[in-house]
Design a protein around this motif. Structure first.
Motif, PDB file in Angstrom:
ATOM      1  N   LEU A 215      57.792  45.306  23.910  1.00 37.86           N
ATOM      2  CA  LEU A 215      57.906  46.383  22.831  1.00 37.86           C
ATOM      3  C   LEU A 215      58.833  45.860  21.683  1.00 37.86           C
ATOM      4  CD1 LEU A 215      58.453  49.653  25.145  1.00 37.86           C
ATOM      5  CD2 LEU A 215      56.122  48.890  23.448  1.00 37.86           C
ATOM      6  N   GLY A 216      59.152  44.421  21.570  1.00 40.96           N
ATOM      7  CA  GLY A 216      60.101  43.879  20.776  1.00 40.96           C
ATOM      8  C   GLY A 216      61.631  43.899  21.227  1.00 40.96           C
ATOM      9  N   THR A 217      61.892  44.143  22.373  1.00 36.23           N
ATOM     10  CA  THR A 217      63.330  44.246  22.676  1.00 36.23           C
ATOM     11  C   THR A 217      63.634  43.017  23.076  1.00 36.23           C
ATOM     12  OG1 THR A 217      63.297  46.503  23.635  1.00 36.23           O
ATOM     13  CG2 THR A 217      64.916  45.065  24.357  1.00 36.23           C
ATOM     14  N   ARG A 218      64.901  42.601  22.367  1.00 36.69           N
ATOM     15  CA  ARG A 218      65.393  41.261  22.510  1.00 36.69           C
ATOM     16  C   ARG A 218      66.621  41.151  23.260  1.00 36.69           C
ATOM     17  NH1 ARG A 218      61.269  40.545  22.140  1.00 36.69           N
ATOM     18  NH2 ARG A 218      59.893  39.452  20.849  1.00 36.69           N
ATOM     19  N   ASP A 219      67.508  42.267  23.402  1.00 35.95           N
ATOM     20  CA  ASP A 219      68.765  42.247  24.226  1.00 35.95           C
ATOM     21  C   ASP A 219      68.595  43.517  25.021  1.00 35.95           C
ATOM     22  OD1 ASP A 219      71.020  40.597  23.855  1.00 35.95           O
ATOM     23  OD2 ASP A 219      70.537  40.967  21.952  1.00 35.95           O
ATOM     24  N   LEU A 220      68.648  43.424  26.518  1.00 33.48           N
ATOM     25  CA  LEU A 220      68.773  44.361  27.538  1.00 33.48           C
ATOM     26  C   LEU A 220      69.919  44.381  28.030  1.00 33.48           C
ATOM     27  CD1 LEU A 220      65.612  45.286  29.630  1.00 33.48           C
ATOM     28  CD2 LEU A 220      68.034  45.255  30.693  1.00 33.48           C
ATOM     29  N   VAL A 221      70.760  45.419  28.211  1.00 32.87           N
ATOM     30  CA  VAL A 221      72.118  45.582  28.666  1.00 32.87           C
ATOM     31  C   VAL A 221      72.211  46.460  30.028  1.00 32.87           C
ATOM     32  CG1 VAL A 221      74.379  46.011  28.375  1.00 32.87           C
ATOM     33  CG2 VAL A 221      73.149  45.237  26.432  1.00 32.87           C
ATOM     34  N   LEU A 222      72.401  46.212  31.192  1.00 33.21           N
ATOM     35  CA  LEU A 222      72.324  46.883  32.285  1.00 33.21           C
ATOM     36  C   LEU A 222      73.585  47.224  32.621  1.00 33.21           C
ATOM     37  CD1 LEU A 222      70.043  44.397  34.189  1.00 33.21           C
ATOM     38  CD2 LEU A 222      69.385  46.518  33.164  1.00 33.21           C
ATOM     39  N   GLY A 223      74.067  48.388  33.067  1.00 32.43           N
ATOM     40  CA  GLY A 223      75.009  49.125  33.853  1.00 32.43           C
ATOM     41  C   GLY A 223      74.748  49.591  35.123  1.00 32.43           C
ATOM     42  N   MET A 224      75.594  49.266  36.051  1.00 31.02           N
ATOM     43  CA  MET A 224      75.245  49.826  37.347  1.00 31.02           C
ATOM     44  C   MET A 224      76.678  49.631  38.278  1.00 31.02           C
ATOM     45  SD  MET A 224      73.010  46.710  39.217  1.00 31.02           S
ATOM     46  CE  MET A 224      72.672  47.894  40.690  1.00 31.02           C
ATOM     47  N   SER A 225      76.708  50.611  39.331  1.00 28.74           N
ATOM     48  CA  SER A 225      77.917  50.170  40.058  1.00 28.74           C
ATOM     49  C   SER A 225      77.537  49.269  41.230  1.00 28.74           C
ATOM     50  CB  SER A 225      78.415  51.800  40.705  1.00 28.74           C
ATOM     51  OG  SER A 225      77.048  52.020  41.618  1.00 28.74           O
ATOM     52  N   HIS A 226      78.134  49.279  42.337  1.00 33.76           N
ATOM     53  CA  HIS A 226      78.028  48.065  43.424  1.00 33.76           C
ATOM     54  C   HIS A 226      76.470  48.194  44.146  1.00 33.76           C
ATOM     55  CE1 HIS A 226      80.700  51.424  44.704  1.00 33.76           C
ATOM     56  NE2 HIS A 226      80.086  51.378  45.751  1.00 33.76           N
ATOM     57  N   ARG A 227      76.154  49.279  44.536  1.00 36.60           N
ATOM     58  CA  ARG A 227      75.023  49.078  45.434  1.00 36.60           C
ATOM     59  C   ARG A 227      73.700  48.630  44.847  1.00 36.60           C
ATOM     60  NH1 ARG A 227      74.542  50.751  49.919  1.00 36.60           N
ATOM     61  NH2 ARG A 227      76.242  52.166  49.783  1.00 36.60           N
ATOM     62  N   ALA A 270      71.811  36.179  31.114  1.00 39.65           N
ATOM     63  CA  ALA A 270      70.994  34.938  30.876  1.00 39.65           C
ATOM     64  C   ALA A 270      69.890  35.085  29.949  1.00 39.65           C
ATOM     65  CB  ALA A 270      70.471  34.659  32.334  1.00 39.65           C
ATOM     66  N   ASP A 271      69.243  34.169  29.334  1.00 41.18           N
ATOM     67  CA  ASP A 271      67.942  34.173  28.486  1.00 41.18           C
ATOM     68  C   ASP A 271      66.911  33.964  29.705  1.00 41.18           C
ATOM     69  OD1 ASP A 271      69.095  34.641  25.841  1.00 41.18           O
ATOM     70  OD2 ASP A 271      69.869  32.618  26.118  1.00 41.18           O
ATOM     71  N   LEU A 272      65.829  34.927  29.572  1.00 41.88           N
ATOM     72  CA  LEU A 272      64.806  35.049  30.488  1.00 41.88           C
ATOM     73  C   LEU A 272      63.519  34.837  29.541  1.00 41.88           C
ATOM     74  CD1 LEU A 272      65.832  37.888  32.678  1.00 41.88           C
ATOM     75  CD2 LEU A 272      66.607  35.654  33.141  1.00 41.88           C
ATOM     76  N   LYS A 273      62.722  34.493  30.103  1.00 39.92           N
ATOM     77  CA  LYS A 273      61.087  34.408  29.724  1.00 39.92           C
ATOM     78  C   LYS A 273      60.497  35.195  30.576  1.00 39.92           C
ATOM     79  CE  LYS A 273      60.974  31.102  26.336  1.00 39.92           C
ATOM     80  NZ  LYS A 273      60.278  31.539  25.053  1.00 39.92           N
ATOM     81  N   THR A 274      59.531  36.008  29.738  1.00 37.40           N
ATOM     82  CA  THR A 274      58.576  37.165  30.429  1.00 37.40           C
ATOM     83  C   THR A 274      57.287  36.456  30.668  1.00 37.40           C
ATOM     84  OG1 THR A 274      57.584  37.715  28.517  1.00 37.40           O
ATOM     85  CG2 THR A 274      59.674  38.986  29.176  1.00 37.40           C
ATOM     86  N   ALA A 275      56.486  37.022  31.644  1.00 31.60           N
ATOM     87  CA  ALA A 275      55.063  36.450  31.980  1.00 31.60           C
ATOM     88  C   ALA A 275      54.374  36.246  30.728  1.00 31.60           C
ATOM     89  CB  ALA A 275      54.588  37.449  32.726  1.00 31.60           C
ATOM     90  N   GLU A 276      54.530  36.954  29.605  1.00 35.87           N
ATOM     91  CA  GLU A 276      53.875  36.717  28.702  1.00 35.87           C
ATOM     92  C   GLU A 276      54.474  35.756  27.512  1.00 35.87           C
ATOM     93  OE1 GLU A 276      50.866  38.251  28.170  1.00 35.87           O
ATOM     94  OE2 GLU A 276      51.192  39.152  30.254  1.00 35.87           O
ATOM     95  N   GLY A 277      55.343  35.128  28.146  1.00 37.69           N
ATOM     96  CA  GLY A 277      55.961  34.241  27.132  1.00 37.69           C
ATOM     97  C   GLY A 277      57.273  34.710  26.370  1.00 37.69           C
ATOM     98  N   SER A 279      60.887  36.074  24.962  1.00 39.76           N
ATOM     99  CA  SER A 279      62.407  35.792  25.084  1.00 39.76           C
ATOM    100  C   SER A 279      63.048  36.905  25.267  1.00 39.76           C
ATOM    101  CB  SER A 279      62.851  34.959  24.422  1.00 39.76           C
ATOM    102  OG  SER A 279      62.298  33.556  24.402  1.00 39.76           O
ATOM    103  N   ILE A 280      63.862  37.226  25.996  1.00 41.57           N
ATOM    104  CA  ILE A 280      64.830  38.275  26.116  1.00 41.57           C
ATOM    105  C   ILE A 280      66.201  38.076  26.951  1.00 41.57           C
ATOM    106  CG2 ILE A 280      63.862  39.374  28.345  1.00 41.57           C
ATOM    107  CD1 ILE A 280      64.124  42.191  27.240  1.00 41.57           C
ATOM    108  N   HIS A 281      67.169  38.590  26.380  1.00 44.84           N
ATOM    109  CA  HIS A 281      68.438  38.162  27.055  1.00 44.84           C
ATOM    110  C   HIS A 281      68.907  39.533  27.550  1.00 44.84           C
ATOM    111  CE1 HIS A 281      72.399  36.331  27.066  1.00 44.84           C
ATOM    112  NE2 HIS A 281      72.960  37.484  26.888  1.00 44.84           N
ATOM    113  N   ARG A 316      65.668  46.660  18.996  1.00 46.11           N
ATOM    114  CA  ARG A 316      65.862  45.291  19.528  1.00 46.11           C
ATOM    115  C   ARG A 316      66.762  45.233  20.857  1.00 46.11           C
ATOM    116  NH1 ARG A 316      63.086  41.523  16.859  1.00 46.11           N
ATOM    117  NH2 ARG A 316      64.902  39.993  16.284  1.00 46.11           N
ATOM    118  N   VAL A 317      67.686  46.470  20.795  1.00 44.97           N
ATOM    119  CA  VAL A 317      68.453  46.476  21.984  1.00 44.97           C
ATOM    120  C   VAL A 317      68.256  47.387  22.976  1.00 44.97           C
ATOM    121  CG1 VAL A 317      70.875  46.120  22.598  1.00 44.97           C
ATOM    122  CG2 VAL A 317      70.083  45.240  20.585  1.00 44.97           C
TER     123      VAL A 317
END
Length: 893
Positions: A215-227, A270-277, A279-281, A316-317
Motif C-alpha cells: 500500500l506504499g508504507t515505508r516505515d512500520l512502527v510496532l509497540g507492544m508489551s512483553h508477551r 531492520a530494513d525488510l524485503k517483502t515477498a513482492e520485493g 522495502s519496508i523499515h 508512508r508511516v
C-alpha cells in the motif's frame, strides 16, 4: 419503515400508496420504493400490500440487526462452543416464519438487489456470525458503513485464499510455535512471556508487513508489551536468533550500553524485503513492564517520521499497537491515546490496534477486569470498526487485517482488531495457572495447537503431509544451528538520523549568543502582524512592549526571552515543537505565540516569520492529558535529534500524572535501551500561596532520578539564562532530556528582566556567583530559582554588604568545579546557609547537601520550610508567614 409503524397504517392507505408507486415510482421516497418493489417480487398484488409491507420491513430490520449485533452470535472463542441462536436474531423476533424463507425480497443496499430470505440469512450468518464478528454500525458516517458492507457481504467475510498464501500462513504458525517450544526446552525455567496460544499474531503481523508495503508504507512502527515480544523480534523484525540466545545465556557483554534491560523489553529495527520485493523499515519500540505506556511513544515517533516524509507522510508511516485484553480495557492511557488520534497536532493517519485477547490478565478473569462486554468497548469513542476474530482461524485473521489496513488507508482512522485466543502457560513460565483457573486451564491443556489445527486443515485440502513436515524440519534446523553460533555484532543506536550525535555527556561549551542586530531584526519579525489582522488590544500592546524592549536593549521579560530563543533557532534552520495544555497562550498568559483575530477568529503566529531553511514551528494546545501527551513528545524527540521538542505542564506538579513516562522512558531509556532524547520539560514552579497543587514541580523527584549524567535539571533565574539554555539544548554535541523549572510570578516581576547584551553575549551559566566584597561577607547564602529575588530585595533594602548570594542554576549535572570557584572567596564566612522555599524533605536540599559540605568544607545550615507531607499550605496567610520567616532568618544570622 419499522414494523410497529407499518402496523398502525390502514390497508386502504397502503393500497393507495401502492397504486401511486405503480403510476409514478419517483413520487415516493427510497424506503417506500424498496417496499413495493419487494411486494411485486413476491408476487403480491394491491390486496396483499399491507401484509407484504410488514414482511418487507421485517426483512430490512433483520438485515440491519445482523449488521448491528450479529457479532453477539459470532464464533470467535477457541475455548467455547459456538452459539447457534440468539433471541434477538431469531425469525420470530421479526414476525417472520420458515414459510417466508423462499420468498424473494428487494434488499436495497444488500450486495444483491433481490434475494430470498434464505439467501439473505445465509449471507448474514456467514458474514457476521462466523469466525469474524464486526462492530461497525455505531459509525455515524453512512459512507463508511457502506464501504465495509460492500467489502464483507459479497464474500461472506471469507474470500478465497491462494495455496501459496495458505502455505505462508502455515510456515509462520510453525515458526511461532516451534520457536517457543525451542526456548522452552533449551532455556528451562527462564522467563520469556511466551506467545503460546496466540501464535496467530505472527501470521497477522507478517501479513500486515506485506500488505502495508504493497500500500506504499515505508516505515512500520510496532509497540507492544512483553508477551510474545521475543517471537515478534525474531520472526517479524528479523532479529538474529543467535543474538537472542546470547541474551538468554546472560552474556551481559553483548551489545549492552549502560545498564541494559531484560530481553523482553528491548526494541529492534531492520530494513525488510517483502515477498513482492518491496522495502519496508520495521521498528519495534522498547517498552518497560508498564504495558500500554509505549502507545503514545509510538504515535510520537510516527508523527515525526510522517512529517519528515512531507505530503502524504501519513500513508508512508504506519503505527501498529499490540495490546492485551486486560490492559486495553484497564489502562487509562489507552483511552488517552485513542483521543489523540484525530487531533491536529497528534494525528498519525490512523493506527492499527491489535488486541491479543488471552481471556485472562495475570490471574484475573474478564468478569473481574472490566465492566463492559468486550475488552475493546472503550474504542467505540472513535466510531471506528472493531473486528473480533477467532484466534484459531488464521485465514479469518488475515482477511480482517486486510480490511483494517484498507479502511485505514481510505479514511485515515484507527481500526481495532481483537484476536480471541488463550495463554497456554501461566503469566510467566514459572507460574502455575491451575492454582487460580483450573477449569480454564483444563480446557487449554486439551486444546490442540493452532499450527497443528491448520496443518490438518491443509491436509484435508490436498496438501501433502510430507511438505508440511519438511517445512517444520527446516525451521527446527535453523534454530538448532543458530543456538551454536556466536552473536552477531551489529550496530545499534546513534546511526542514521542520529549520526553526529555523541553518546557521552561532557561539560557543555557551545556558542549560544546571537548578535544584537540579529536579535533586533528577529524582534521586529516576531512582533509584526498583517495589517488586516485585528488582535485583542491588550495583545497588541504586549507586542509593542516586546518590540520596544528589544530595540531599547533592556527590560526584556521571560516571555520575550523565550520568543527570541525560538525565533533565533528557527532562523538558523532548527524546527521547534511545543505542546501542552493551553501552551499557545501560556497558562500564565505570557507566551501568546498564536494570536486570534477578534473579528474573524482567524489565527496568526508571528514567530513563524523567523523560520528559515525548512525549519517549522509547531505549537499545539494539547488535550487535557499528561501521560499520553508527554509520551507522544518523548517519542517525537527520538526521531528529531536536531530539533527542539518541548512539553509544558500547566503547573509543574501536573507532571505527576505522567510519572511512568518520566521514570520509565525519559530518565532511564539511555542506560536501558541506548536511546537518547533531547526532550525539554517546562515545569512551572514557585511558592506564591496557591496551595499544595500549584506550587511545587517536585524538584526532589527529578533529582532523585539523577545518575550517570542521564538528564539535566535546571532552575534558571533570568530571561537571558532561559534563552541560552534553550539554544544550548540543540547545540550540544550530545542529547539529554532537559527538565526546566520555569517561573510563575517572575514572569512579571520587574527585577526579573535581562538586557539585550546578555542575549548578544555570554552563555548559560550553571552557577551565578556573587560580586560582594569577600572581606566584608559574614554570611554566604546559596539558593536556586525564585527565592533569590526575595533574598536580594531584602539585602538591598537593608543595605547588607556583609552577605553574599550564590545561585545554582543547573542542579544536575552539578558543576562542582564552578561551584568551588564561586564559593572560594567566601570560605571564611561565619555562616554558610542553603535557602529554599520548599519543605526540608523536598526541593534540592537533600540532593545538594553533601556536595555543598564538600565544597565549603563544612555542613551548611538549612533554611526553608519544615518537612511536610504536602508541598505547600492551603492558606495564603500561612504561606506568607512561612515565606517571611525564611527570609528574615537568613538575615538574622
Amino acid at each position: 419503515m419499522a414494523n410497529q409503524f407499518l402496523s398502525n397504517l390502514s390497508p386502504e392507505w397502503l393500497e393507495s400508496q401502492y397504486r401511486l408507486w405503480k403510476e409514478s415510482p419517483q413520487a415516493l421516497g427510497a424506503d417506500w420504493q424498496a417496499f413495493f418493489q419487494g411486494f411485486e417480487l413476491a408476487g403480491s398484488g394491491a390486496g396483499e400490500t399491507a401484509s407484504q409491507a410488514l414482511k418487507q420491513s421485517a426483512v430490512q430490520s433483520l438485515i440491519y440487526r445482523y449488521r448491528d449485533i450479529g457479532h453477539l452470535m459470532a464464533c470467535t472463542n477457541p475455548l467455547t462452543t459456538c452459539r447457534e441462536e440468539h433471541p434477538l436474531l431469531a425469525l420470530a423476533a421479526f414476525d417472520l416464519t420458515t414459510a417466508d424463507l423462499d420468498r424473494t425480497y428487494y434488499t436495497r443496499r444488500f450486495y444483491k438487489k433481490n434475494a430470498t430470505l434464505r439467501q439473505i440469512l445465509s449471507v448474514m450468518r456467514q458474514t457476521y456470525c462466523g469466525a469474524i464478528g464486526v462492530e461497525f454500525m455505531h459509525i455515524q458516517d453512512p459512507g463508511e458503513r457502506q464501504w465495509l458492507i460492500d467489502r464483507m457481504e459479497p464474500e461472506g467475510n471469507r474470500p478465497p485464499v491462494a495455496r501459496e498464501q495458505k502455505l505462508r500462513i502455515l510456515r509462520k504458525l510453525q515458526e511461532a510455535a516451534l520457536f517457543e517450544a525451542f526456548l522452552h526446552r533449551k532455556f528451562v525455567g527462564q522467563k520469556r512471556f511466551s506467545l503460546e496460544g496466540g501464535e496467530v499474531l505472527i501470521v497477522l503481523l507478517d501479513f500486515v508487513v506485506q500488505k502495508a508495503a504493497a500500500l506504499g508504507t515505508r516505515d512500520l512502527v510496532l509497540g507492544m508489551s512483553h508477551r510474545g515480544r521475543l517471537n515478534v523480534l525474531v520472526n517479524i523484525c528479523g532479529k538474529p536468533p543467535e543474538n537472542l540466545f546470547a541474551e538468554f545465556k546472560d552474556n551481559i557483554e553483548y551489545q549492552v550500553v549502560g545498564e541494559g534491560d531484560v530481553k523482553y523489553h528491548r526494541g529492534f529495527s531492520a530494513d525488510l524485503k517483502t515477498a513482492e520485493g518491496a522495502s519496508i523499515h520495521v521498528t519495534l519500540a522498547s517498552n518497560p513492564s508498564h504495558l500500554e505506556s509505549v502507545d503514545p511513544v509510538v504515535e510520537g515517533k510516527c508523527r515525526a517520521r510522517q512529517e519528515a516524509y512531507g505530503e502524504g507522510g501519513d500513508q508512508r508511516v504506519l503505527p501498529v499497537l499490540m495490546h492485551g485484553d486486560a490492559a486495553f480495557s484497564g489502562q487509562g492511557i489507552v483511552a488517552e491515546v485513542l483521543n489523540l488520534s484525530q487531533l491536529e497536532g497528534f494525528s498519525t493517519g490512523g493506527t492499527l490496534h491489535i488486541v491479543l485477547n488471552n481471556q485472562i490478565g495475570f490471574t484475573t478473569l474478564p468478569e473481574n477486569a472490566r465492566s463492559t462486554l468486550y475488552a475493546t468497548d472503550v474504542a467505540k469513542m472513535l466510531m471506528v470498526p472493531i473486528f473480533h476474530v477467532h484466534g484459531d482461524d488464521p485465514e479469518a485473521v488475515v482477511h480482517a487485517a486486510g480490511l483494517a489496513l484498507d479502511y485505514r488507508k481510505a479514511f485515515g482512522c484507527d481500526v481495532i482488531l481483537e484476536i480471541l485466543c488463550y495463554r497456554r502457560q501461566g503469566h510467566n513460565e514459572g507460574d502455575e495457572p491451575y492454582f487460580t483457573q483450573p477449569l480454564m486451564y483444563e480446557k487449554i491443556k486439551n486444546h490442540p495447537l493452532v499450527h497443528e489445527l491448520y496443518a490438518d486443515r491443509l491436509r484435508s485440502e490436498g496438501v501433502a503431509g510430507e511438505e508440511i513436515e519438511a517445512m517444520a524440519a527446516v525451521i527446527e534446523e535453523r534454530l538448532e544451528e543458530a543456538a551454536g553460533l556466536p552473536a552477531r555484532q551489529e550496530e545499534e543506536g546513534f546511526h542514521g538520523k542520529w549520526s553526529g550525535i555523541d553518546r557521552q555527556y561532557r561539560h557543555p561549551e557551545v556558542e549560544t549568543a546571537v548578535s544584537r542586530d540579529s536579535l533586533v531584526e528577529l524582534g521586529q519579525a516576531i512582533t509584526s502582524i498583517p495589517e488586516d489582522f485585528h488582535p485583542h488590544p491588550k495583545i497588541d500592546k504586549l507586542l509593542q512592549r516586546r518590540r520596544e524592549a528589544i530595540e531599547a536593549g533592556e527590560e526584556i521579560d521571560w516571555g520575550t526571552g523565550e520568543a527570541l530563543a525560538f525565533a533565533s533557532l528557527l532562523s538558523e534552520g532548527t524546527s521547534v515543537r511545543l505542546s501542552g495544555q493551553d501552551s499557545r497562550r501560556g497558562t500564565f498568559s505570557h507566551r501568546h505565540s498564536t494570536l486570534f483575530d477578534i473579528e474573524s477568529g482567524k489565527t496568526c503566529v508571528p514567530l513563524s516569520a523567523a523560520a528559515r531553511n525548512g525549519a517549522a514551528l509547531h505549537i499545539y494546545d494539547s488535550m487535557l492529558s499528561e501521560a499520553a501527551v508527554l509520551g507522544f513528545e518523548y517519542g517525537y524527540s527520538l526521531e528529531t535529534p536536531f530539533g527542539l521538542t518541548l512539553w509544558e505542564a500547566q503547573f509543574g506538579d501536573f507532571a505527576n500524572g505522567a510519572q511512568v513516562i518520566i521514570d520509565q522512558f525519559i530518565v532511564s531509556s539511555r542506560t536501558k535501551w541506548d536511546r537518547a532524547s533531547g526532550l525539554v520539560l517546562l515545569l512551572p514552579h514557585g511558592y506564591e500561596g496557591q496551595g499544595a497543587e500549584h506550587s511545587s514541580a517536585r524538584i526532589e523527584r527529578y533529582l532523585q532520578a539523577c545518575a550517570d549524567d542521564n538528564i539535566q535539571v535546571v532552575y534558571p533565574s533570568t530571561p537571558a539564562q532561559f534563552f541560552h539554555l534553550l539554544r544550548r539544548q540543540v547545540k550540544l554535541p550530545f542529547r539529554r532530556p532537559l527538565v526546566v523549572f520555569t517561573p510563575k510570578s517572575l514572569l512579571r516581576l520587574p527585577k526579573c528582566r535581562s538586557d539585550l547584551a546578555a542575549f548578544a553575549g555570554g552563555h548559560f551559566d550553571e552557577i551565578i556567583g556573587s560580586d560582594a566584597e569577600a572581606q566584608k561577607v559574614r554570611t554566604l547564602l546559596v539558593c536556586s530559582g525564585k527565592i533569590y529575588y526575595e533574598l536580594e530585595e531584602k539585602r538591598e533594602k537593608d543595605g547588607r554588604d556583609d552577605l553574599a548570594i550564590i545561585r545554582i542554576e543547573q542542579l544536575y549535572p552539578l558543576r562542582v568545579d564552578l561551584l568551588e570557584e564561586a564559593v572560594l572567596p567566601y570560605k571564611k564566612a561565619e555562616n554558610f546557609v542553603w535557602v529554599q522555599e520548599e519543605p526540608a524533605n523536598m526541593g534540592a536540599w537533600s540532593f545538594l547537601r553533601r556536595s555543598l559540605a564538600e565544597v565549603m568544607g563544612r555542613e551548611p545550615l538549612y533554611l526553608g520550610r519544615e518537612a511536610a507531607a504536602a508541598p505547600a499550605v492551603g492558606s495564603h496567610r500561612l504561606f506568607r508567614e512561612e515565606q517571611d520567616r525564611i527570609i528574615a532568618e537568613a538575615f538574622d544570622l
